[in-house]
Design a protein around this motif. Structure first.
Motif, PDB file in Angstrom:
ATOM      1  N   GLY A 154       0.823  -1.195   0.000  1.00  0.00           N
ATOM      2  CA  GLY A 154       0.000   0.000   0.000  1.00  0.00           C
ATOM      3  C   GLY A 154       0.857   1.245   0.000  1.00  0.00           C
ATOM      4  N   GLY A 155       0.499   2.196  -0.840  1.00  0.00           N
ATOM      5  CA  GLY A 155       1.244   3.440  -0.898  1.00  0.00           C
ATOM      6  C   GLY A 155       2.404   3.430  -1.858  1.00  0.00           C
ATOM      7  N   ALA A 156       2.629   2.318  -2.583  1.00  0.00           N
ATOM      8  CA  ALA A 156       3.760   2.252  -3.503  1.00  0.00           C
ATOM      9  C   ALA A 156       3.501   2.992  -4.805  1.00  0.00           C
ATOM     10  CB  ALA A 156       4.108   0.792  -3.804  1.00  0.00           C
ATOM     11  N   GLY A 157       2.258   3.372  -5.077  1.00  0.00           N
ATOM     12  CA  GLY A 157       1.948   4.093  -6.313  1.00  0.00           C
ATOM     13  C   GLY A 157       1.429   3.196  -7.412  1.00  0.00           C
ATOM     14  N   LYS A 158       0.773   2.100  -7.039  1.00  0.00           N
ATOM     15  CA  LYS A 158       0.248   1.184  -8.054  1.00  0.00           C
ATOM     16  C   LYS A 158      -0.797   1.867  -8.932  1.00  0.00           C
ATOM     17  CE  LYS A 158      -1.076  -1.776  -4.875  1.00  0.00           C
ATOM     18  NZ  LYS A 158      -0.521  -1.156  -3.664  1.00  0.00           N
ATOM     19  N   ARG A 190       5.827  -6.166 -10.193  1.00  0.00           N
ATOM     20  CA  ARG A 190       5.871  -5.725  -8.797  1.00  0.00           C
ATOM     21  C   ARG A 190       6.621  -4.401  -8.703  1.00  0.00           C
ATOM     22  NH1 ARG A 190       4.225 -10.056  -5.901  1.00  0.00           N
ATOM     23  NH2 ARG A 190       4.452 -12.101  -6.893  1.00  0.00           N
ATOM     24  N   ILE A 191       6.078  -3.508  -7.880  1.00  0.00           N
ATOM     25  CA  ILE A 191       6.766  -2.255  -7.606  1.00  0.00           C
ATOM     26  C   ILE A 191       6.913  -2.095  -6.103  1.00  0.00           C
ATOM     27  CG2 ILE A 191       5.926  -1.136  -9.698  1.00  0.00           C
ATOM     28  CD1 ILE A 191       3.942   0.415  -7.972  1.00  0.00           C
ATOM     29  N   GLY A 192       7.922  -1.354  -5.724  1.00  0.00           N
ATOM     30  CA  GLY A 192       8.164  -1.094  -4.309  1.00  0.00           C
ATOM     31  C   GLY A 192       8.773   0.275  -4.138  1.00  0.00           C
ATOM     32  N   SER A 193       9.996   0.318  -3.648  1.00  0.00           N
ATOM     33  CA  SER A 193      10.671   1.582  -3.396  1.00  0.00           C
ATOM     34  C   SER A 193      10.998   2.298  -4.698  1.00  0.00           C
ATOM     35  CB  SER A 193      11.960   1.328  -2.620  1.00  0.00           C
ATOM     36  OG  SER A 193      12.738   2.495  -2.556  1.00  0.00           O
ATOM     37  N   ASP A 244      11.355   4.020   3.325  1.00  0.00           N
ATOM     38  CA  ASP A 244      11.368   2.888   2.383  1.00  0.00           C
ATOM     39  C   ASP A 244      11.114   3.312   0.943  1.00  0.00           C
ATOM     40  OD1 ASP A 244      10.010   0.268   4.511  1.00  0.00           O
ATOM     41  OD2 ASP A 244      12.035   1.047   4.258  1.00  0.00           O
ATOM     42  N   GLY A 245      11.274   4.601   0.646  1.00  0.00           N
ATOM     43  CA  GLY A 245      11.076   5.061  -0.724  1.00  0.00           C
ATOM     44  C   GLY A 245       9.673   4.899  -1.237  1.00  0.00           C
ATOM     45  N   LEU A 246       8.688   4.774  -0.351  1.00  0.00           N
ATOM     46  CA  LEU A 246       7.294   4.593  -0.786  1.00  0.00           C
ATOM     47  C   LEU A 246       6.654   5.950  -1.072  1.00  0.00           C
ATOM     48  CD1 LEU A 246       6.102   1.767   1.612  1.00  0.00           C
ATOM     49  CD2 LEU A 246       6.704   1.604  -0.801  1.00  0.00           C
ATOM     50  N   PRO A 247       6.070   6.136  -2.242  1.00  0.00           N
ATOM     51  CA  PRO A 247       5.575   7.455  -2.632  1.00  0.00           C
ATOM     52  C   PRO A 247       4.590   8.067  -1.649  1.00  0.00           C
ATOM     53  CG  PRO A 247       5.683   6.030  -4.541  1.00  0.00           C
ATOM     54  CD  PRO A 247       5.994   5.173  -3.366  1.00  0.00           C
ATOM     55  N   LEU A 248       3.610   7.289  -1.170  1.00  0.00           N
ATOM     56  CA  LEU A 248       2.618   7.881  -0.272  1.00  0.00           C
ATOM     57  C   LEU A 248       3.271   8.349   1.016  1.00  0.00           C
ATOM     58  CD1 LEU A 248      -0.214   8.661   0.515  1.00  0.00           C
ATOM     59  CD2 LEU A 248      -0.613   6.303   1.269  1.00  0.00           C
ATOM     60  N   ALA A 249       4.182   7.536   1.573  1.00  0.00           N
ATOM     61  CA  ALA A 249       4.871   7.936   2.795  1.00  0.00           C
ATOM     62  C   ALA A 249       5.683   9.204   2.568  1.00  0.00           C
ATOM     63  CB  ALA A 249       5.777   6.798   3.268  1.00  0.00           C
ATOM     64  N   ILE A 250       6.324   9.280   1.413  1.00  0.00           N
ATOM     65  CA  ILE A 250       7.133  10.463   1.096  1.00  0.00           C
ATOM     66  C   ILE A 250       6.253  11.698   0.959  1.00  0.00           C
ATOM     67  CG2 ILE A 250       8.545  11.480  -0.737  1.00  0.00           C
ATOM     68  CD1 ILE A 250       9.662   8.615  -1.193  1.00  0.00           C
ATOM     69  N   GLU A 251       5.136  11.561   0.287  1.00  0.00           N
ATOM     70  CA  GLU A 251       4.259  12.717   0.100  1.00  0.00           C
ATOM     71  C   GLU A 251       3.663  13.175   1.426  1.00  0.00           C
ATOM     72  OE1 GLU A 251       1.545  12.608  -3.098  1.00  0.00           O
ATOM     73  OE2 GLU A 251       2.959  11.744  -4.517  1.00  0.00           O
ATOM     74  N   LEU A 252       3.296  12.241   2.274  1.00  0.00           N
ATOM     75  CA  LEU A 252       2.771  12.629   3.583  1.00  0.00           C
ATOM     76  C   LEU A 252       3.825  13.372   4.392  1.00  0.00           C
ATOM     77  CD1 LEU A 252       0.836   9.385   4.575  1.00  0.00           C
ATOM     78  CD2 LEU A 252      -0.173  11.619   4.122  1.00  0.00           C
ATOM     79  N   ALA A 253       5.063  12.884   4.345  1.00  0.00           N
ATOM     80  CA  ALA A 253       6.129  13.540   5.092  1.00  0.00           C
ATOM     81  C   ALA A 253       6.416  14.927   4.537  1.00  0.00           C
ATOM     82  CB  ALA A 253       7.391  12.673   5.051  1.00  0.00           C
ATOM     83  N   ALA A 254       6.485  15.038   3.195  1.00  0.00           N
ATOM     84  CA  ALA A 254       6.771  16.339   2.589  1.00  0.00           C
ATOM     85  C   ALA A 254       5.697  17.358   2.924  1.00  0.00           C
ATOM     86  CB  ALA A 254       6.909  16.182   1.072  1.00  0.00           C
ATOM     87  N   ALA A 255       4.449  16.914   3.026  1.00  0.00           N
ATOM     88  CA  ALA A 255       3.366  17.853   3.334  1.00  0.00           C
ATOM     89  C   ALA A 255       3.534  18.492   4.708  1.00  0.00           C
ATOM     90  CB  ALA A 255       2.017  17.126   3.261  1.00  0.00           C
ATOM     91  N   GLN A 256       4.243  17.801   5.619  1.00  0.00           N
ATOM     92  CA  GLN A 256       4.426  18.359   6.960  1.00  0.00           C
ATOM     93  C   GLN A 256       5.342  19.576   6.963  1.00  0.00           C
ATOM     94  OE1 GLN A 256       2.533  17.176   9.278  1.00  0.00           O
ATOM     95  NE2 GLN A 256       1.795  15.496   7.998  1.00  0.00           N
ATOM     96  N   LEU A 257       6.091  19.804   5.887  1.00  0.00           N
ATOM     97  CA  LEU A 257       6.983  20.958   5.846  1.00  0.00           C
ATOM     98  C   LEU A 257       6.222  22.271   5.771  1.00  0.00           C
ATOM     99  CD1 LEU A 257       9.892  19.731   3.536  1.00  0.00           C
ATOM    100  CD2 LEU A 257       9.751  19.774   6.022  1.00  0.00           C
TER     101      LEU A 257
END
Length: 938
Positions: free
Chosen positions: A285-289, A400-403, A440-453
């Motif tokens: 989940g969150g890998a950008g499938k 399969r996709i991941g990081s 873990d290079g997961l797009p959703l996790a990255i976008e959530l973190a970037a939004a906190q800036l």
């Protein structure tokens, strides 16, 4: 060495016909240096100017080491020791090499076009502008001036070339361009295109500027409305009419950001779809499938004009038994195709179609069964699936996709700049690289973190991440490491919210699909309404909720929705919040008396937007035993069954209600719904049985509105004896007047008009029709039937222009109410073309394709249209034979038995001797409908 640099629409460098791979630009600053120099005359700048552009916050001495590092990596990427030269206070790009830049080529072409003055030269120059300058660097200050200058030059070229549609698309708020487009349509006699352009302009100006279009637009509208209605051939520049059933039934969401780090995945999946008919993109989940699947679908749609692309989003679907319905609705298939896998498969399998099934992991068995059926039904369909695990069907190829790997820092930097502005983060910052590795290079996790800036510094973000982001253990043993990391990231973002914001976010997990602000207020419990708006805005700002301003709706990304729903379950509040949502839907369906709700088109349009929530409310009401509420919800959606959703669903809802122990008032309204479904779906027996029971029950109850509707249907079931039916409808008119229900009175009068014309009575009929059509009665069901009855009279009178005028009014009403065109409006347009002596077969084919895509295969309707065409050519025996063939078949899914009777009795029968009419129609009854359609090219 020959070097070409592309800056318009994106960045790449080609050296001796070899494009440098994106991965070669290991440092963002190296690419930035090359871009900056490529834009300059002579490809050189003073060192101070380079520093001011790329590192504006640093002094020259502080920036010097960064400049040397950027130059080193630029030389490495370009494969040339002298690619970037720093000498004498100047920085030069490839000073001894033949360098061409697309920006310079575009500007030279624009200059030549301005000097030449011919539209074709301007068009050639405009074609050299594939997109804005460096779209990946939107927030770099040094790109702003040249980007705007080039954009304006492109707009000037489009204007000079007369490419007004492209000009409006590029700058929608340019009133002169909008008006020029309308004038162009008018010069070519395209009435409908001109009116659509004016309507779109008016909507845009009201929404974005809060103003009405000026006098020039008003004058152009008058001119457009005075034009004759053009033929229904596809207009230049207009949206193409589908050439195959169901073409792009659900438009793909517009691309909002560029695809980062998935270029190789995009190529791989696209390549797999060539030899394989089923490809599944898997990953945590969150890998950008979903993002990757949409990118593949957009690419295929742009490369293959004859391939339909259908997106079926399965995330809102809760039960495996509803997978077929969800896919059918996405494909525009109704009737049996909306409930039977085999029927849907036969509809989709033989078509050249890419079906995207998004988010299948919770519906694996049902999805796999449907995929198998579609692939077995024909060789042309291809299916692209996103799921956390494969479907395990024969022939399935899995990607399969991941990081994102090294490019995850680029994604973080771009989203950080979008969230917090220039300077928020850079991809080559070691802290960013480390943070992305922790995510873990997961797009959703990255976008959530970037939004906190938006409210944290980069260092504060990292500090909080170090404190709180840990892998979950013990809670979900089947969850993989990446999924656990993502869950921890979401939980971490969730903990950053205030207590009230967390509570509201959790409650949003009750929604199966999108929702509006009113619905949020309803499920917010005891939170202050004013506070809810602010809290929701905060959730949008933090990228936890997605807002669609055009539709005024919100949604949760699926991973976040599942997280919120789980939080709701863990808190023990799911039942409470579901009940709040149910009550909100029910209350909306009780804002008007049942009569008005039953007539309301706007209520149906609102139900369409909230369809999944309405379905949830109906099922929840049945489950709670609140049967009155279930009936109210069904009444609120009933007009939608007539326009946008399958009558099959109406039958299921009515059957579910009739199986319950309803109170007499609720049973009466359920019988009205049953009669309504029977009429619309061409099932006179269902209409007759429900009406008979409703008539007996209404005599025992004090519900004047329901009694009037029952009386109307009592008239319609007497259709075979028109004189008796007219008397019943006149009685219904009197009852409606006595009950103070003008909408029902208009409805009864409109049906009465049809019966009078069936009896051959024309005295005063024109005046009655005009009064019904011209009444200021809104766009509800009564208005719909008034126009329909007028169209039937025009049909019998072979008055094509009048039919077209009425069809335009019908479509305008549908759009005004929020409903949409359906196959029946396309069918009626074909009938109008027949009456006007136009070439109708292409439109009739399109109508049939649309109908079959919706699961309606009633061949009798199409033979009926052919019979009408023969009558309009005065070929009376052929008309009688075709009407005989059509009348001998059960006409499902429509009320065409009414059209058939009118044409047979009032148009064709009077033209033939009784014996001849009987013989020819009898001969027609022995004809095969499919053979007749083949003979006529349908």
């Amino acid at each position: 060495m020959r070097v070409h640099i592309r800056l318009l629409g994106g960045f790449d460098v080609t050296v001796d016909d070899r494009t440098i791979p994106a991965r070669s630009w290991r440092r963002r600053s190296a690419a930035g240096l090359v871009k900056l120099l490529a834009l300059q005359p002579g490809h050189r700048l003073l060192r101070e100017q380079v520093v001011d552009a790329l590192w504006p916050d640093l002094l020259l001495d502080e920036a010097a080491p960064r400049l040397h590092v950027a130059a080193h990596y630029a030389r490495s990427a370009l494969g040339c020791r002298d690619a970037v030269v720093l000498a004498g206070g100047t920085v030069s790009l490839l000073p001894s090499t033949d360098v061409t830049v697309d920006v310079a080529e575009f500007e030279r072409s624009a200059d030549a076009a301005r000097a030449d003055g011919r539209p074709e030269t301007a068009a050639d120059a405009a074609a050299r502008y594939p997109g804005p300058l460096l779209p990946e660097d939107l927030y770099e200050p040094w790109t702003e001036e040249p980007r705007e200058r080039l954009r304006v030059r492109h707009l000037e070229l489009l204007r000079a070339a007369g490419r007004y549609e492209e000009l409006v698309a590029a700058d929608p708020l340019d009133e002169d361009a909008q008006l020029a487009l309308v004038r162009d349509h008018l010069r070519q006699g395209r009435r409908q295109s001109a009116l659509r352009a004016l309507d779109g302009m008016a909507d845009l100006f009201r929404r974005e500027l809060g103003v009405e279009p000026g006098p020039a637009a008003v004058a152009l509208r008058r001119k457009a409305e005075s034009l004759p209605v053009e033929e229904a051939a596809p207009e230049q520049g207009s949206a193409p009419v589908p050439s195959a059933p169901g073409r792009r039934r659900t438009p793909l969401p517009a691309e909002r950001t560029r695809l980062i780090g998935r270029g190789a995945d995009l190529e791989a999946v696209a390549a797999l779809l060539d030899p394989h008919r089923i490809v599944t993109i898997t990953g945590p989940g969150g890998a950008g499938k979903s993002t990757l699947a949409l990118a593949v679908a957009r690419r295929l749609r742009s490369e293959s004009a004859d391939t339909d692309v259908i997106l079926a989003e399965l995330a809102p679907v809760r039960e495996e038994g509803d997978v077929v319905r969800a896919v059918a609705e996405a494909a525009g298939v109704q009737g049996e195709g909306a409930v039977l896998p085999a029927t849907l498969a036969v509809n989709l399998g033989p078509r050249r179609v890419l079906l995207v099934l998004d988010n299948c992991e919770h519906l694996l068995d049902a999805s796999a069964a449907l995929v198998d059926a579609i692939l077995d039904a024909g060789p042309r369909a291809r299916i692209l699936v996103t799921s956390r695990e494969p479907l395990r069907v024969d022939g399935e190829a899995v990607h399969r996709i991941g990081s994102l790997g090294p490019e995850s820092s680029e994604l973080f930097a771009e989203r950080a700049v979008a969230a917090a502005g220039p300077g928020a983060a850079t991809a080559d910052d070691p802290r960013v690289v480390h943070l992305c590795e922790r995510l873990d290079g997961l797009p959703l996790a990255i976008e959530l973190a970037a939004a906190q800036l938006r409210h944290l510094s980069l260092q504060e973000l990292i500090d909080r991440l170090d404190d709180r982001l840990t892998l979950l253990v013990g809670g979900r043993p089947k969850a993989g490491q990446r999924h656990s990391a993502l869950t921890a990231t979401i939980e971490w973002s969730h903990r950053l919210l205030s207590g009230d914001a967390r509570s509201l976010f959790d409650r949003l997990g009750v929604f199966p699909a999108s929702f509006d602000l009113d619905a949020v207020q309803a499920v917010a419990g005891e939170l202050d309404p004013g506070q809810v708006t602010n809290l929701l805005g905060d959730l949008v700002t933090k990228s936890l909720v997605v807002h669609d301003p055009a539709q005024h709706r919100y949604r949760l990304l699926e991973t976040l929705r599942l997280f919120a729903a789980r939080r709701l379950v863990d808190s023990g509040r799911t039942r409470e919040v579901t009940e709040l949502l149910r009550r909100d839907v029910v209350a909306r369906c009780r804002t008007m008396p049942r009569v008005r709700i039953w007539l309301s088109a706007s209520m149906a349009a609102r139900s369409r937007d909230d369809l999944e929530n309405v379905r949830l409310a109906f099922e929840a009401s049945l489950e709670r035993g609140d049967l009155t509420a279930a009936v109210d919800v069904a009444l609120g959606i009933s007009t939608l069954w007539r326009n946008a959703v399958s009558y099959t669903e109406g039958r299921r809802w009515v059957a579910a209600l009739r199986a319950r122990d309803l109170s007499p008032p609720d049973r009466l309204w359920t019988l009205i719904l049953a009669a309504d479904v029977g009429l619309g779906s061409g099932d006179p027996r269902m209409m007759r049985d429900a009406t008979a029971e409703a008539t007996a029950l209404s005599a025992q109850l004090d519900d004047p509105g329901a009694a009037v509707i029952t009386a109307i249907y009592d008239g319609l079931v007497q259709f075979s004896t028109p004189a008796r039916a007219v008397l019943r409808l006149e009685d219904a008119c009197a009852r409606a007047r006595a009950a103070g229900e003008p909408g029902l009175e208009r409805l009864a009068r409109a049906f009465r008009v049809v019966l009078l014309r069936l009896l051959g009575r024309t005295d005063g009929l024109g005046e009655e029709i005009d009064a019904l059509v011209e009444a200021d009665s809104g766009s509800d069901y009564d208005r719909y039937i008034c126009i329909w009855s007028a169209s039937l009279v025009a049909l019998v009178d072979r008055d094509g222009p009048r039919q077209r005028q009425l069809m335009d009014a019908q479509l305008a009403d549908l759009m005004a109410s929020g409903l949409r065109e359906n196959w029946l409006t396309m069918y009626w347009e074909a009938l109008a073309m027949i009456g006007g002596g136009e070439d109708y077969l292409p439109q009739l084919r399109r109508a049939r394709q649309r109908a079959e895509a919706e699961g309606r295969h009633a061949e009798a309707d199409w033979v009926l249209a052919l019979g009408y065409a023969a009558a309009c050519r005065d070929e009376w025996e052929q008309a009688a034979e075709l009407l005989g063939a059509a009348g001998g078949a059960l006409q499902r899914d429509t009320a065409s038995f009414i059209h058939h009777a009118l044409l047979r009795e009032q148009l064709v029968r009077p033209r033939l001797e009784p014996d001849a009419f009987a013989a020819v129609t009898a001969r027609g009854r022995g004809q095969s409908l499919s053979v007749l359609l083949d003979e006529h090219g349908l």
